[in-house]
Motif scaffolding. Sequence first.
Motif, PDB file in Angstrom:
ATOM      1  N   GLY A  77     -51.574  34.905 -16.217  1.00 26.36           N
ATOM      2  CA  GLY A  77     -52.145  36.243 -16.204  1.00 26.36           C
ATOM      3  C   GLY A  77     -51.158  37.288 -16.691  1.00 26.36           C
ATOM      4  N   LEU A  78     -51.687  38.421 -17.122  1.00 26.01           N
ATOM      5  CA  LEU A  78     -50.882  39.495 -17.674  1.00 26.01           C
ATOM      6  C   LEU A  78     -51.012  40.741 -16.799  1.00 26.01           C
ATOM      7  CD1 LEU A  78     -52.135  39.036 -21.349  1.00 26.01           C
ATOM      8  CD2 LEU A  78     -49.899  38.323 -20.489  1.00 26.01           C
ATOM      9  N   HIS A  79     -50.080  41.670 -16.971  1.00 24.34           N
ATOM     10  CA  HIS A  79     -50.205  42.981 -16.329  1.00 24.34           C
ATOM     11  C   HIS A  79     -51.091  43.825 -17.240  1.00 24.34           C
ATOM     12  CE1 HIS A  79     -47.195  42.063 -13.297  1.00 24.34           C
ATOM     13  NE2 HIS A  79     -46.444  41.571 -14.257  1.00 24.34           N
ATOM     14  N   VAL A  80     -52.312  44.055 -16.798  1.00 23.48           N
ATOM     15  CA  VAL A  80     -53.342  44.636 -17.666  1.00 23.48           C
ATOM     16  C   VAL A  80     -53.983  45.823 -16.979  1.00 23.48           C
ATOM     17  CG1 VAL A  80     -55.544  44.202 -18.817  1.00 23.48           C
ATOM     18  CG2 VAL A  80     -53.842  42.399 -18.699  1.00 23.48           C
ATOM     19  N   ARG A  81     -54.313  46.832 -17.787  1.00 26.64           N
ATOM     20  CA  ARG A  81     -55.168  47.905 -17.265  1.00 26.64           C
ATOM     21  C   ARG A  81     -56.154  48.325 -18.340  1.00 26.64           C
ATOM     22  NH1 ARG A  81     -54.340  54.186 -15.325  1.00 26.64           N
ATOM     23  NH2 ARG A  81     -56.395  54.350 -14.417  1.00 26.64           N
ATOM     24  N   LEU A  82     -57.420  48.431 -17.943  1.00 30.06           N
ATOM     25  CA  LEU A  82     -58.444  48.994 -18.807  1.00 30.06           C
ATOM     26  C   LEU A  82     -58.224  50.503 -18.856  1.00 30.06           C
ATOM     27  CD1 LEU A  82     -61.119  48.956 -20.401  1.00 30.06           C
ATOM     28  CD2 LEU A  82     -62.311  49.050 -18.196  1.00 30.06           C
ATOM     29  N   LEU A  83     -57.986  51.026 -20.045  1.00 33.65           N
ATOM     30  CA  LEU A  83     -57.687  52.444 -20.195  1.00 33.65           C
ATOM     31  C   LEU A  83     -58.927  53.281 -20.498  1.00 33.65           C
ATOM     32  CD1 LEU A  83     -54.406  52.169 -22.301  1.00 33.65           C
ATOM     33  CD2 LEU A  83     -54.601  52.734 -19.870  1.00 33.65           C
ATOM     34  N   GLN A  84     -59.816  52.743 -21.327  1.00 34.17           N
ATOM     35  CA  GLN A  84     -60.997  53.531 -21.697  1.00 34.17           C
ATOM     36  C   GLN A  84     -62.041  52.635 -22.353  1.00 34.17           C
ATOM     37  OE1 GLN A  84     -59.831  55.581 -25.796  1.00 34.17           O
ATOM     38  NE2 GLN A  84     -58.230  55.922 -24.257  1.00 34.17           N
ATOM     39  N   VAL A  85     -63.275  53.032 -22.209  1.00 37.57           N
ATOM     40  CA  VAL A  85     -64.384  52.447 -22.963  1.00 37.57           C
ATOM     41  C   VAL A  85     -65.097  53.626 -23.608  1.00 37.57           C
ATOM     42  CG1 VAL A  85     -66.442  51.006 -22.923  1.00 37.57           C
ATOM     43  CG2 VAL A  85     -64.637  50.620 -21.232  1.00 37.57           C
ATOM     44  N   ARG A  86     -65.178  53.611 -24.943  1.00 41.07           N
ATOM     45  CA  ARG A  86     -65.765  54.762 -25.620  1.00 41.07           C
ATOM     46  C   ARG A  86     -66.555  54.303 -26.837  1.00 41.07           C
ATOM     47  NH1 ARG A  86     -60.167  57.506 -27.901  1.00 41.07           N
ATOM     48  NH2 ARG A  86     -59.421  55.713 -29.067  1.00 41.07           N
ATOM     49  N   MET A  87     -67.426  55.187 -27.282  1.00 40.83           N
ATOM     50  CA  MET A  87     -68.260  54.908 -28.449  1.00 40.83           C
ATOM     51  C   MET A  87     -67.613  55.522 -29.681  1.00 40.83           C
ATOM     52  SD  MET A  87     -70.788  53.266 -27.031  1.00 40.83           S
ATOM     53  CE  MET A  87     -72.000  53.194 -28.369  1.00 40.83           C
ATOM     54  N   ARG A  88     -67.619  54.764 -30.766  1.00 42.72           N
ATOM     55  CA  ARG A  88     -67.301  55.321 -32.081  1.00 42.72           C
ATOM     56  C   ARG A  88     -68.539  55.088 -32.940  1.00 42.72           C
ATOM     57  NH1 ARG A  88     -61.798  53.374 -31.576  1.00 42.72           N
ATOM     58  NH2 ARG A  88     -62.068  51.747 -33.154  1.00 42.72           N
ATOM     59  N   GLY A  89     -69.259  56.167 -33.186  1.00 42.21           N
ATOM     60  CA  GLY A  89     -70.571  56.000 -33.785  1.00 42.21           C
ATOM     61  C   GLY A  89     -71.476  55.324 -32.770  1.00 42.21           C
ATOM     62  N   ARG A  90     -72.052  54.186 -33.139  1.00 43.53           N
ATOM     63  CA  ARG A  90     -72.939  53.456 -32.229  1.00 43.53           C
ATOM     64  C   ARG A  90     -72.283  52.201 -31.681  1.00 43.53           C
ATOM     65  NH1 ARG A  90     -78.750  53.138 -35.102  1.00 43.53           N
ATOM     66  NH2 ARG A  90     -79.285  52.489 -32.972  1.00 43.53           N
ATOM     67  N   THR A  91     -70.949  52.078 -31.894  1.00 44.97           N
ATOM     68  CA  THR A  91     -70.241  50.858 -31.489  1.00 44.97           C
ATOM     69  C   THR A  91     -69.314  51.142 -30.313  1.00 44.97           C
ATOM     70  OG1 THR A  91     -70.284  50.102 -33.785  1.00 44.97           O
ATOM     71  CG2 THR A  91     -68.749  48.994 -32.286  1.00 44.97           C
ATOM     72  N   PRO A  92     -69.410  50.361 -29.231  1.00 48.86           N
ATOM     73  CA  PRO A  92     -68.503  50.553 -28.091  1.00 48.86           C
ATOM     74  C   PRO A  92     -67.189  49.788 -28.285  1.00 48.86           C
ATOM     75  CG  PRO A  92     -70.203  48.945 -27.536  1.00 48.86           C
ATOM     76  CD  PRO A  92     -70.475  49.386 -28.952  1.00 48.86           C
ATOM     77  N   PHE A  93     -66.102  50.408 -27.844  1.00 46.92           N
ATOM     78  CA  PHE A  93     -64.780  49.799 -27.900  1.00 46.92           C
ATOM     79  C   PHE A  93     -64.114  49.951 -26.532  1.00 46.92           C
ATOM     80  CE2 PHE A  93     -65.719  50.852 -32.262  1.00 46.92           C
ATOM     81  CZ  PHE A  93     -65.181  49.798 -32.992  1.00 46.92           C
ATOM     82  N   ALA A  94     -63.425  48.893 -26.091  1.00 49.95           N
ATOM     83  CA  ALA A  94     -62.683  48.914 -24.823  1.00 49.95           C
ATOM     84  C   ALA A  94     -61.204  48.728 -25.135  1.00 49.95           C
ATOM     85  CB  ALA A  94     -63.175  47.803 -23.898  1.00 49.95           C
ATOM     86  N   LEU A  95     -60.381  49.653 -24.630  1.00 50.17           N
ATOM     87  CA  LEU A  95     -58.943  49.622 -24.904  1.00 50.17           C
ATOM     88  C   LEU A  95     -58.186  49.213 -23.642  1.00 50.17           C
ATOM     89  CD1 LEU A  95     -56.602  50.278 -26.912  1.00 50.17           C
ATOM     90  CD2 LEU A  95     -56.579  52.580 -25.917  1.00 50.17           C
ATOM     91  N   PHE A  96     -57.273  48.254 -23.805  1.00 50.94           N
ATOM     92  CA  PHE A  96     -56.486  47.735 -22.689  1.00 50.94           C
ATOM     93  C   PHE A  96     -54.996  47.886 -22.974  1.00 50.94           C
ATOM     94  CE2 PHE A  96     -60.475  45.528 -22.739  1.00 50.94           C
ATOM     95  CZ  PHE A  96     -60.827  45.386 -21.407  1.00 50.94           C
ATOM     96  N   ARG A  97     -54.250  48.234 -21.921  1.00 51.07           N
ATOM     97  CA  ARG A  97     -52.789  48.138 -21.980  1.00 51.07           C
ATOM     98  C   ARG A  97     -52.386  46.754 -21.482  1.00 51.07           C
ATOM     99  NH1 ARG A  97     -50.747  49.836 -16.958  1.00 51.07           N
ATOM    100  NH2 ARG A  97     -51.194  51.994 -17.464  1.00 51.07           N
ATOM    101  N   ILE A  98     -51.495  46.094 -22.194  1.00 45.96           N
ATOM    102  CA  ILE A  98     -51.023  44.781 -21.784  1.00 45.96           C
ATOM    103  C   ILE A  98     -49.507  44.795 -21.734  1.00 45.96           C
ATOM    104  CG2 ILE A  98     -50.878  42.339 -22.425  1.00 45.96           C
ATOM    105  CD1 ILE A  98     -53.650  42.495 -23.537  1.00 45.96           C
ATOM    106  N   LEU A  99     -48.968  44.473 -20.558  1.00 45.29           N
ATOM    107  CA  LEU A  99     -47.521  44.340 -20.374  1.00 45.29           C
ATOM    108  C   LEU A  99     -47.215  42.876 -20.114  1.00 45.29           C
ATOM    109  CD1 LEU A  99     -46.838  47.404 -18.056  1.00 45.29           C
ATOM    110  CD2 LEU A  99     -45.935  47.107 -20.370  1.00 45.29           C
ATOM    111  N   SER A 100     -46.293  42.334 -20.899  1.00 46.74           N
ATOM    112  CA  SER A 100     -45.912  40.932 -20.744  1.00 46.74           C
ATOM    113  C   SER A 100     -44.423  40.809 -20.987  1.00 46.74           C
ATOM    114  CB  SER A 100     -46.675  40.059 -21.752  1.00 46.74           C
ATOM    115  OG  SER A 100     -46.246  40.359 -23.077  1.00 46.74           O
TER     116      SER A 100
END
Length: 379
Positions: A77-100
Amino acid sequence: MSSPVDPAFLSLAREVEAALRDGDPAALDARLDGEQLLQRVTRGLPVSNTFIEALADEVRAHGWPLGRRLLGSGGKGLHVRLLQVRMRGRTPFALFRILSDAGLNYVEFELGRNTRNEAVIVDLFPYLEGERLSETMWRVYLLAAAERGQCLTRKLRGLERLWVEQLPRWRRIERLLGAGQGREAVDEMDRLPPRLRGEKFVQLKRLEVLASLDEAEYALGLLAFEKAFPKEPLLDLFALDNPLLRGESAVMMAAIDRLDRRVADPYLHYLRGRMMHGQDELEGAKRFLQKALEEDPGLWEPRVELLSVAIEEADHAGAVHILEEMERGAGGRQMRVRIQEGPEARAFLESAEYKAWLERQRAREGRDGGSEVAEPAVP
C-alpha cells in the motif's frame, strides 16, 4: 465554475483511494474498463488485424495489470490522499497525491462509464511519467508488433516509422539500463535521430539516468526539457527533488506555488514549512506546518517537523504535546521518531517533561499490555 460531479464518480474515487492505500491491485483492475483503454491504445496503431485481435483476446482473458503497475509486484500500500474530483467539460477526473519510497507524485484518473452504465476508470496520467497510460501502451505495442513483423509498414508515418526503424537501438538501450550501464545507455540515446531524441518519453528516460550520473549534464538536460515542454507539471516535481536547487529558496518556493495552483494539496504547505525551517525562519515554518495539519490532519511529516522546531526552541512541553498527538495518530502502533543529534536534542531528552512523558508511556504499556515503548532515537 466546474460542473457538479455525479456521486457515482465520487464513490469510485474513494474506492480507488482505499485500494491504493490498502495495496489491493485486484480492486483497481476490477474498476478499469479494459475495452475503452484497448480502443484508445489501438486507435490508429499501424499494425495487422491479427496482432490487434490477439491483443484484444489477451486483455479480455487477463485484463490490464493496472494495480500491479501502480502498486508494484509486492502489492504494498501507498500513502495516498484523494485531493479532488472535478469535471473538465463532460469528463470527470480524480486527482490523488501519492507518497512512496520514490518520493512525491500525483496521479490523475480519467473516469467514465462502461456499457453497463457503471462508473469506471478509463485512463490515468501519472505526473512523473509525463503521459497517459494509453500513450505509454500505444508505444509498447507498436514496438512489440514491429518485433513480430506485424506492423503495416505502408501505413507507418513520421514518428511511428522512426520508432520502428530505431527499434534495435532502443532494445539495446533497455539492455544497457538493465545491466546498470547508464553512461553507455545515454550515449546510445544521443545517437537517436533528432526528432525521436526530442520526444518527451526519451528525454525523461535520459534525465532519469543522468540524475544518478552527472549533475552538470542533468542540469543541462533539465533546461532542454523545460524549453521543449514549458508547461509540464512534472518540471515542478523535478525541482522539489533537484539537488542543484537546494538552497535556492525563491526558485523552490515558485515551483511549489505553481504546483499548488494545479493540485491544491495541503502537503505542499509542509514542503514550504520545511524549507523555511531550513532557513531558520521558525515562525514562518510553524505557520505553514500547522496549516498543512489543519487542511490534512492525517499527515505525519508536519508533526515530525514541528517536533524538531519545538526542540530547537527548547519548548519541551510543546515537544511532548506533539509526541502525544503523534502517538494518538499512530493508533496504538509502535512509534519511533528519530531526533537529530545536537545540544538541543540532548537537552530535550534530559528534560523533566520528556522523562515524565516516557514514564507515562511505560506505565500505560505495562497496564494495557501493549507493545514495547520505543524511545525517540538519537543517531
